[in-house]
Motif scaffolding. Structure first.
Motif, PDB file in Angstrom:
ATOM      1  N   ILE A   1      10.675   8.463  -2.506  1.00 26.29           N
ATOM      2  CA  ILE A   1       9.788   7.297  -2.636  1.00 26.29           C
ATOM      3  C   ILE A   1      10.588   6.071  -3.061  1.00 26.29           C
ATOM      4  CG2 ILE A   1       7.961   6.292  -4.070  1.00 26.29           C
ATOM      5  CD1 ILE A   1       6.696   9.166  -4.070  1.00 26.29           C
ATOM      6  N   PHE A   2      11.378   6.209  -4.106  1.00 29.68           N
ATOM      7  CA  PHE A   2      12.126   5.047  -4.616  1.00 29.68           C
ATOM      8  C   PHE A   2      13.173   4.573  -3.614  1.00 29.68           C
ATOM      9  CE2 PHE A   2      10.275   4.074  -8.507  1.00 29.68           C
ATOM     10  CZ  PHE A   2       9.925   5.241  -9.169  1.00 29.68           C
TER      11      PHE A   2
ATOM     12  N   PHE B   1      13.785   0.807  -1.985  1.00 32.07           N
ATOM     13  CA  PHE B   1      15.071   0.103  -1.948  1.00 32.07           C
ATOM     14  C   PHE B   1      15.407  -0.336  -0.525  1.00 32.07           C
ATOM     15  CE2 PHE B   1      15.756   0.425  -6.201  1.00 32.07           C
ATOM     16  CZ  PHE B   1      16.039   1.684  -6.715  1.00 32.07           C
ATOM     17  N   LEU B   2      15.074   0.503   0.448  1.00 31.18           N
ATOM     18  CA  LEU B   2      15.357   0.138   1.834  1.00 31.18           C
ATOM     19  C   LEU B   2      14.549  -1.098   2.256  1.00 31.18           C
ATOM     20  CD1 LEU B   2      15.639   3.573   3.666  1.00 31.18           C
ATOM     21  CD2 LEU B   2      17.397   1.837   3.443  1.00 31.18           C
ATOM     22  N   GLN B   3      13.325  -1.180   1.771  1.00 36.98           N
ATOM     23  CA  GLN B   3      12.521  -2.361   2.089  1.00 36.98           C
ATOM     24  C   GLN B   3      13.123  -3.609   1.447  1.00 36.98           C
ATOM     25  OE1 GLN B   3      10.314  -2.297   4.405  1.00 36.98           O
ATOM     26  NE2 GLN B   3      10.922  -0.156   4.489  1.00 36.98           N
ATOM     27  N   PHE B   4      13.628  -3.465   0.230  1.00 36.27           N
ATOM     28  CA  PHE B   4      14.304  -4.590  -0.412  1.00 36.27           C
ATOM     29  C   PHE B   4      15.518  -5.015   0.411  1.00 36.27           C
ATOM     30  CE2 PHE B   4      12.580  -6.196  -4.177  1.00 36.27           C
ATOM     31  CZ  PHE B   4      11.875  -5.193  -4.819  1.00 36.27           C
TER      32      PHE B   4
ATOM     33  N   TYR C   1       0.840  -1.198   0.000  1.00 35.26           N
ATOM     34  CA  TYR C   1       0.000   0.000   0.000  1.00 35.26           C
ATOM     35  C   TYR C   1       0.882   1.259   0.000  1.00 35.26           C
ATOM     36  CZ  TYR C   1      -2.585   3.854   2.042  1.00 35.26           C
ATOM     37  OH  TYR C   1      -3.093   5.095   2.295  1.00 35.26           O
ATOM     38  N   VAL C   2       1.935   1.224   0.813  1.00 30.34           N
ATOM     39  CA  VAL C   2       2.847   2.380   0.893  1.00 30.34           C
ATOM     40  C   VAL C   2       3.477   2.642  -0.470  1.00 30.34           C
ATOM     41  CG1 VAL C   2       5.124   3.095   1.766  1.00 30.34           C
ATOM     42  CG2 VAL C   2       3.377   2.275   3.350  1.00 30.34           C
ATOM     43  N   TRP C   3       3.954   1.594  -1.119  1.00 31.99           N
ATOM     44  CA  TRP C   3       4.598   1.760  -2.424  1.00 31.99           C
ATOM     45  C   TRP C   3       3.592   2.219  -3.471  1.00 31.99           C
ATOM     46  CZ3 TRP C   3       7.453  -3.564  -2.182  1.00 31.99           C
ATOM     47  CH2 TRP C   3       8.412  -3.503  -1.166  1.00 31.99           C
ATOM     48  N   TYR C   4       2.371   1.651  -3.432  1.00 37.02           N
ATOM     49  CA  TYR C   4       1.344   2.087  -4.380  1.00 37.02           C
ATOM     50  C   TYR C   4       1.028   3.566  -4.159  1.00 37.02           C
ATOM     51  CZ  TYR C   4      -3.157   2.787  -6.606  1.00 37.02           C
ATOM     52  OH  TYR C   4      -4.175   3.300  -7.370  1.00 37.02           O
ATOM     53  N   SER C   5       0.836   3.957  -2.901  1.00 39.55           N
ATOM     54  CA  SER C   5       0.556   5.358  -2.577  1.00 39.55           C
ATOM     55  C   SER C   5       1.688   6.249  -3.041  1.00 39.55           C
ATOM     56  CB  SER C   5       0.356   5.533  -1.063  1.00 39.55           C
ATOM     57  OG  SER C   5      -0.730   4.778  -0.621  1.00 39.55           O
TER      58      SER C   5
ATOM     59  N   VAL D   1      24.812   3.910  -1.305  1.00 42.13           N
ATOM     60  CA  VAL D   1      23.999   4.218  -2.484  1.00 42.13           C
ATOM     61  C   VAL D   1      22.602   4.652  -2.042  1.00 42.13           C
ATOM     62  CG1 VAL D   1      22.800   3.172  -4.450  1.00 42.13           C
ATOM     63  CG2 VAL D   1      25.244   2.809  -4.154  1.00 42.13           C
ATOM     64  N   LEU D   2      22.030   3.914  -1.105  1.00 34.14           N
ATOM     65  CA  LEU D   2      20.692   4.265  -0.578  1.00 34.14           C
ATOM     66  C   LEU D   2      20.716   5.628   0.104  1.00 34.14           C
ATOM     67  CD1 LEU D   2      19.660   0.795   0.904  1.00 34.14           C
ATOM     68  CD2 LEU D   2      18.750   1.879  -1.147  1.00 34.14           C
ATOM     69  N   LEU D   3      21.755   5.875   0.886  1.00 37.14           N
ATOM     70  CA  LEU D   3      21.858   7.151   1.593  1.00 37.14           C
ATOM     71  C   LEU D   3      21.975   8.316   0.618  1.00 37.14           C
ATOM     72  CD1 LEU D   3      24.275   6.226   4.533  1.00 37.14           C
ATOM     73  CD2 LEU D   3      21.813   6.612   4.642  1.00 37.14           C
ATOM     74  N   ILE D   4      22.751   8.141  -0.446  1.00 38.44           N
ATOM     75  CA  ILE D   4      22.925   9.211  -1.429  1.00 38.44           C
ATOM     76  C   ILE D   4      21.604   9.504  -2.132  1.00 38.44           C
ATOM     77  CG2 ILE D   4      23.995   9.774  -3.662  1.00 38.44           C
ATOM     78  CD1 ILE D   4      26.531   8.288  -2.552  1.00 38.44           C
ATOM     79  N   ILE D   5      20.856   8.450  -2.470  1.00 36.68           N
ATOM     80  CA  ILE D   5      19.557   8.652  -3.118  1.00 36.68           C
ATOM     81  C   ILE D   5      18.609   9.427  -2.197  1.00 36.68           C
ATOM     82  CG2 ILE D   5      17.473   7.486  -3.985  1.00 36.68           C
ATOM     83  CD1 ILE D   5      19.315   5.176  -4.884  1.00 36.68           C
ATOM     84  N   ILE D   6      18.578   9.045  -0.916  1.00 39.81           N
ATOM     85  CA  ILE D   6      17.716   9.738   0.041  1.00 39.81           C
ATOM     86  C   ILE D   6      18.147  11.204   0.171  1.00 39.81           C
ATOM     87  CG2 ILE D   6      17.026   9.876   2.460  1.00 39.81           C
ATOM     88  CD1 ILE D   6      17.360   6.833   2.603  1.00 39.81           C
TER      89      ILE D   6
END
Lengths: 86, 271
Positions: B216-217, B221-224, B177-181, B246-251
């Motif tokens: 959002i993206f 990725f964090l959930q993955f 639901y979070v990802w869809y939203s 990589v995740l931190l830079i995107i955020i």
């Protein structure tokens, strides 16, 4: 100008400004009229357009680096004061 | 790994997090200030919801991190507390994500109504394709995670400590639901940005749209990352650090764009 003509002029000014500032147009043009012309927006008349265009040009120039856009906006406003109402 | 290396690793992770929190707060505060200044306008109400959603995420990030650190500390003192603390922290993270993205989606939806349009069919289809593919992989990885219920022999922790049916109802479905939203909000904002009048206004919105999409993206990725945790136990430290950074830079990039977009929009109300 009577009240109806003033309202029509204000709506034309708003229409021109909306092309550049979208939802922020009404707030922007209202601020320019009240702060620099010292009158409520609905009392705008053709004699005010030149002064309004000058102030609006300065303000718009702070929001964009595109000088062509600033000139186009100013020109469109001035045309309303020259009687070229659409 | 020596104690010093462990401390250095912790510091190298904590410092970027602090910088990201600061960027998130800066973006949210600027955006909230802007939304408050136009709260009586048609777009102001929707922008306010959007800002509140960003606030929930911005505040939720350090809150979740501090909570996790506190729980890790408490768990060392009592192994029996690991399952309830793990469940509690997972649910708190989900609540934060659900609340934040619900508000963001509501705000984006409200903005789209102003321009009296809908996101294009291809964009809506893209949302479903992304959701089905990412969601499918996430569901598979989550339900095949060998340490989802029973603790890992290495760490003594399980990812969820929940039966599969509860994982599906209370973890997987909320995150879908979070990802869809989130994805819907991203395309709605994109459609709003494309259809709204105002050549100069559109440019300022572009930064905001890019920023929110990045946030959002990166959340996805964090959930993955969590779903892949069992596989990552076999990774080397270098790969783990690269993934984290990589995740931190995107955020961080996302929140910087949000901050820049918010500042630009605020200027519209000041000149």
């Amino acid at each position: 100008m009577n009240a109806v003509e003033q309202q029509n002029l204000y709506e034309e000014v708003l229409k021109v400004t909306t092309e550049y500032l979208g939802p922020a147009a009404e707030r922007f043009i209202g601020r320019q009229i009240q702060n620099h012309l010292n009158k409520p927006p609905e009392e705008l008349n053709k004699e005010d357009i030149a002064k309004l265009a000058d102030w609006a040009k300065v303000a718009i120039a702070l929001l964009t680096e595109d000088s062509n856009m600033v000139d186009d906006f100013t020109k469109s406003l001035l045309e309303l004061g020259n009687g070229n109402d659409k | 790994m020596s104690v010093f290396q462990s401390r250095l690793l912790s510091l190298s992770i904590v410092l970027p997090f602090v910088l990201i929190w600061m960027a998130a707060f800066y973006g949210f505060i600027n955006f909230k200030n802007y939304a408050n200044s136009i709260k009586n306008s048609p777009d102001g109400k929707s922008l306010s919801k959007l800002a509140n959603g960003l606030a929930v995420l911005a505040i939720g990030m350090p809150f979740s991190s501090i909570l996790s650190s506190l729980v890790n500390f408490l768990e060392r003192m009592s192994k029996e507390s690991i399952p309830p603390f793990t469940i509690a922290t997972n649910y708190i993270s989900i609540c934060i994500a659900v609340l934040g993205f619900t508000l963001i989606a509501a705000g984006a939806s409200g903005l789209l109504k102003i321009v009296k349009t809908k996101a294009g069919f291809s964009q809506q289809a893209l949302v479903w394709i992304l959701l089905l593919s990412i969601g499918g992989v996430y569901i598979y990885l989550t339900l095949t995670n060998p340490i989802r219920q029973n603790p890992s022999p290495v760490t003594g922790k399980a990812t969820y400590f929940l039966p599969d049916w509860l994982i599906v109802i209370t973890i997987i479905i909320p995150y879908l639901y979070v990802w869809y939203s989130g994805l819907k909000a991203a395309i709605n904002l994109n459609s709003y940005q494309k259809n709204v009048k105002g050549l100069i206004y559109k440019n300022a919105l572009k930064l905001l749209t890019i920023g929110i999409a990045s946030v959002i993206f990166s959340s996805v990725f964090l959930q993955f990352f969590t779903a892949l945790s069992s596989g990552l136990l076999n990774w080397g430290l270098t790969q783990l650090l690269v993934l984290i950074y990589v995740l931190l830079i995107i955020i961080a990039a996302g929140y910087v764009f949000i901050a820049l977009g918010a500042k630009k929009l605020k200027k519209f109300e000041e000149v």
